[in-house]
Design a protein around this motif. Structure first.
Motif, PDB file in Angstrom:
ATOM      1  N   HIS A  54      14.227 -28.908   0.985  1.00  0.00           N
ATOM      2  CA  HIS A  54      13.245 -27.825   1.108  1.00  0.00           C
ATOM      3  C   HIS A  54      13.445 -26.745   0.037  1.00  0.00           C
ATOM      4  CE1 HIS A  54      13.373 -28.939   5.600  1.00  0.00           C
ATOM      5  NE2 HIS A  54      12.303 -29.494   5.056  1.00  0.00           N
ATOM      6  N   ILE A  55      14.571 -26.805  -0.654  1.00  0.00           N
ATOM      7  CA  ILE A  55      14.960 -25.738  -1.588  1.00  0.00           C
ATOM      8  C   ILE A  55      14.583 -26.117  -3.021  1.00  0.00           C
ATOM      9  CG2 ILE A  55      16.894 -24.315  -2.406  1.00  0.00           C
ATOM     10  CD1 ILE A  55      16.380 -24.074   0.603  1.00  0.00           C
ATOM     11  N   ARG A  56      14.053 -25.147  -3.725  1.00  0.00           N
ATOM     12  CA  ARG A  56      13.725 -25.312  -5.135  1.00  0.00           C
ATOM     13  C   ARG A  56      14.809 -24.651  -5.988  1.00  0.00           C
ATOM     14  NH1 ARG A  56      10.955 -29.030  -3.821  1.00  0.00           N
ATOM     15  NH2 ARG A  56       8.715 -28.987  -3.682  1.00  0.00           N
ATOM     16  N   PRO A  57      14.815 -24.949  -7.285  1.00  0.00           N
ATOM     17  CA  PRO A  57      15.781 -24.272  -8.162  1.00  0.00           C
ATOM     18  C   PRO A  57      15.668 -22.750  -8.014  1.00  0.00           C
ATOM     19  CG  PRO A  57      14.705 -26.055  -9.351  1.00  0.00           C
ATOM     20  CD  PRO A  57      13.994 -25.912  -8.019  1.00  0.00           C
ATOM     21  N   GLY A  58      16.792 -22.103  -7.989  1.00  0.00           N
ATOM     22  CA  GLY A  58      16.809 -20.658  -7.799  1.00  0.00           C
ATOM     23  C   GLY A  58      16.992 -20.280  -6.333  1.00  0.00           C
ATOM     24  N   GLY A  59      17.042 -21.289  -5.447  1.00  0.00           N
ATOM     25  CA  GLY A  59      17.307 -21.028  -4.037  1.00  0.00           C
ATOM     26  C   GLY A  59      16.104 -20.622  -3.205  1.00  0.00           C
ATOM     27  N   THR A  60      14.898 -20.846  -3.713  1.00  0.00           N
ATOM     28  CA  THR A  60      13.708 -20.488  -2.946  1.00  0.00           C
ATOM     29  C   THR A  60      13.227 -21.680  -2.116  1.00  0.00           C
ATOM     30  OG1 THR A  60      12.224 -21.117  -4.756  1.00  0.00           O
ATOM     31  CG2 THR A  60      12.964 -18.817  -4.684  1.00  0.00           C
ATOM     32  N   ILE A  61      12.509 -21.380  -1.037  1.00  0.00           N
ATOM     33  CA  ILE A  61      11.908 -22.424  -0.211  1.00  0.00           C
ATOM     34  C   ILE A  61      10.615 -22.883  -0.893  1.00  0.00           C
ATOM     35  CG2 ILE A  61      10.902 -22.939   2.053  1.00  0.00           C
ATOM     36  CD1 ILE A  61      13.863 -22.400   2.233  1.00  0.00           C
ATOM     37  N   SER A  62      10.386 -24.174  -0.926  1.00  0.00           N
ATOM     38  CA  SER A  62       9.202 -24.705  -1.616  1.00  0.00           C
ATOM     39  C   SER A  62       7.910 -24.319  -0.899  1.00  0.00           C
ATOM     40  CB  SER A  62       9.289 -26.232  -1.714  1.00  0.00           C
ATOM     41  OG  SER A  62       9.058 -26.828  -0.449  1.00  0.00           O
ATOM     42  N   GLY A  63       6.840 -24.234  -1.657  1.00  0.00           N
ATOM     43  CA  GLY A  63       5.529 -23.925  -1.098  1.00  0.00           C
ATOM     44  C   GLY A  63       5.086 -24.912  -0.036  1.00  0.00           C
ATOM     45  N   PRO A  64       5.198 -26.229  -0.285  1.00  0.00           N
ATOM     46  CA  PRO A  64       4.808 -27.183   0.753  1.00  0.00           C
ATOM     47  C   PRO A  64       5.608 -27.005   2.049  1.00  0.00           C
ATOM     48  CG  PRO A  64       4.939 -28.301  -1.356  1.00  0.00           C
ATOM     49  CD  PRO A  64       5.485 -26.918  -1.563  1.00  0.00           C
ATOM     50  N   THR A  65       6.872 -26.634   1.934  1.00  0.00           N
ATOM     51  CA  THR A  65       7.686 -26.392   3.120  1.00  0.00           C
ATOM     52  C   THR A  65       7.176 -25.175   3.881  1.00  0.00           C
ATOM     53  OG1 THR A  65       9.640 -27.387   2.100  1.00  0.00           O
ATOM     54  CG2 THR A  65      10.026 -25.883   3.941  1.00  0.00           C
ATOM     55  N   MET A  66       6.820 -24.110   3.162  1.00  0.00           N
ATOM     56  CA  MET A  66       6.285 -22.911   3.821  1.00  0.00           C
ATOM     57  C   MET A  66       4.959 -23.204   4.516  1.00  0.00           C
ATOM     58  SD  MET A  66       7.307 -19.699   1.402  1.00  0.00           S
ATOM     59  CE  MET A  66       7.127 -20.412  -0.222  1.00  0.00           C
ATOM     60  N   PHE A  67       4.112 -24.001   3.881  1.00  0.00           N
ATOM     61  CA  PHE A  67       2.833 -24.345   4.499  1.00  0.00           C
ATOM     62  C   PHE A  67       3.029 -25.240   5.718  1.00  0.00           C
ATOM     63  CE2 PHE A  67       0.897 -22.532   0.777  1.00  0.00           C
ATOM     64  CZ  PHE A  67      -0.279 -22.016   1.285  1.00  0.00           C
ATOM     65  N   THR A  68       4.016 -26.124   5.673  1.00  0.00           N
ATOM     66  CA  THR A  68       4.323 -26.945   6.844  1.00  0.00           C
ATOM     67  C   THR A  68       4.743 -26.052   8.009  1.00  0.00           C
ATOM     68  OG1 THR A  68       4.983 -28.827   5.487  1.00  0.00           O
ATOM     69  CG2 THR A  68       5.848 -28.759   7.750  1.00  0.00           C
ATOM     70  N   LEU A  69       5.585 -25.071   7.742  1.00  0.00           N
ATOM     71  CA  LEU A  69       6.019 -24.143   8.787  1.00  0.00           C
ATOM     72  C   LEU A  69       4.835 -23.333   9.316  1.00  0.00           C
ATOM     73  CD1 LEU A  69       8.217 -22.807  10.487  1.00  0.00           C
ATOM     74  CD2 LEU A  69       8.647 -21.270   8.546  1.00  0.00           C
ATOM     75  N   ALA A  70       3.969 -22.878   8.432  1.00  0.00           N
ATOM     76  CA  ALA A  70       2.793 -22.122   8.860  1.00  0.00           C
ATOM     77  C   ALA A  70       1.872 -22.986   9.721  1.00  0.00           C
ATOM     78  CB  ALA A  70       2.033 -21.589   7.645  1.00  0.00           C
ATOM     79  N   ASP A  71       1.619 -24.206   9.310  1.00  0.00           N
ATOM     80  CA  ASP A  71       0.769 -25.116  10.068  1.00  0.00           C
ATOM     81  C   ASP A  71       1.368 -25.392  11.446  1.00  0.00           C
ATOM     82  OD1 ASP A  71      -1.509 -27.018  10.197  1.00  0.00           O
ATOM     83  OD2 ASP A  71       0.091 -28.515  10.255  1.00  0.00           O
ATOM     84  N   PHE A  72       2.648 -25.675  11.484  1.00  0.00           N
ATOM     85  CA  PHE A  72       3.350 -25.922  12.747  1.00  0.00           C
ATOM     86  C   PHE A  72       3.268 -24.689  13.646  1.00  0.00           C
ATOM     87  CE2 PHE A  72       7.371 -25.950  15.207  1.00  0.00           C
ATOM     88  CZ  PHE A  72       7.238 -27.160  15.864  1.00  0.00           C
ATOM     89  N   SER A  73       3.447 -23.517  13.074  1.00  0.00           N
ATOM     90  CA  SER A  73       3.409 -22.264  13.839  1.00  0.00           C
ATOM     91  C   SER A  73       2.050 -22.054  14.500  1.00  0.00           C
ATOM     92  CB  SER A  73       3.695 -21.070  12.924  1.00  0.00           C
ATOM     93  OG  SER A  73       4.956 -21.190  12.329  1.00  0.00           O
ATOM     94  N   PHE A  74       0.988 -22.234  13.741  1.00  0.00           N
ATOM     95  CA  PHE A  74      -0.352 -22.061  14.301  1.00  0.00           C
ATOM     96  C   PHE A  74      -0.647 -23.101  15.377  1.00  0.00           C
ATOM     97  CE2 PHE A  74      -1.215 -19.508  10.472  1.00  0.00           C
ATOM     98  CZ  PHE A  74      -1.765 -18.404  11.096  1.00  0.00           C
ATOM     99  N   TYR A  75      -0.214 -24.322  15.144  1.00  0.00           N
ATOM    100  CA  TYR A  75      -0.437 -25.383  16.119  1.00  0.00           C
ATOM    101  C   TYR A  75       0.246 -25.037  17.453  1.00  0.00           C
ATOM    102  CZ  TYR A  75      -0.836 -30.101  18.011  1.00  0.00           C
ATOM    103  OH  TYR A  75      -1.149 -31.173  18.801  1.00  0.00           O
ATOM    104  N   VAL A  76       1.507 -24.625  17.375  1.00  0.00           N
ATOM    105  CA  VAL A  76       2.246 -24.248  18.583  1.00  0.00           C
ATOM    106  C   VAL A  76       1.593 -23.048  19.271  1.00  0.00           C
ATOM    107  CG1 VAL A  76       4.453 -23.298  19.405  1.00  0.00           C
ATOM    108  CG2 VAL A  76       4.433 -25.225  17.811  1.00  0.00           C
ATOM    109  N   ALA A  77       1.224 -22.030  18.510  1.00  0.00           N
ATOM    110  CA  ALA A  77       0.616 -20.832  19.100  1.00  0.00           C
ATOM    111  C   ALA A  77      -0.707 -21.158  19.783  1.00  0.00           C
ATOM    112  CB  ALA A  77       0.412 -19.771  18.017  1.00  0.00           C
ATOM    113  N   ILE A  78      -1.516 -21.993  19.179  1.00  0.00           N
ATOM    114  CA  ILE A  78      -2.812 -22.328  19.776  1.00  0.00           C
ATOM    115  C   ILE A  78      -2.619 -23.127  21.059  1.00  0.00           C
ATOM    116  CG2 ILE A  78      -4.875 -23.764  19.447  1.00  0.00           C
ATOM    117  CD1 ILE A  78      -4.773 -22.792  16.468  1.00  0.00           C
TER     118      ILE A  78
END
Length: 80
Positions: A54-78
């Motif tokens: 999930h980690i990109r160079p420089g120690g950041t979380i990748s964009g696709p990983t963040m979107f997966t978390l966002a999608d999962f979050s909305f799904y659970v909340a709904i």
């Protein structure tokens, strides 16, 4: 009629996890990284246990990983 994880009252964390495990098992390929920590009437708190892929160079979380978390979050909340 087959009973679904949501056939009675408002779903709890275990019931939502059971639904996700049954309908979307691929989300846990490589191990369970997406966790439901808390459900409220108008909120849900989830967490990603970041792994090396999930980690990109420089120690950041990748964009696709963040979107997966966002999608999962909305799904659970709904559902909750």
């Amino acid at each position: 009629m087959t009973e679904t994880p949501f056939s009675s009252s408002r779903p709890d964390i275990q019931r939502i996890e059971a639904l996700i495990d049954a309908r979307f098992p691929q989300i846990h390929s490589g191990g369970r990284a997406l966790l439901i920590e808390e459900l409220g009437q108008h909120n849900a708190r989830v967490r990603l246990k970041a792994r090396e892929n999930h980690i990109r160079p420089g120690g950041t979380i990748s964009g696709p990983t963040m979107f997966t978390l966002a999608d999962f979050s909305f799904y659970v909340a709904i559902i909750a």
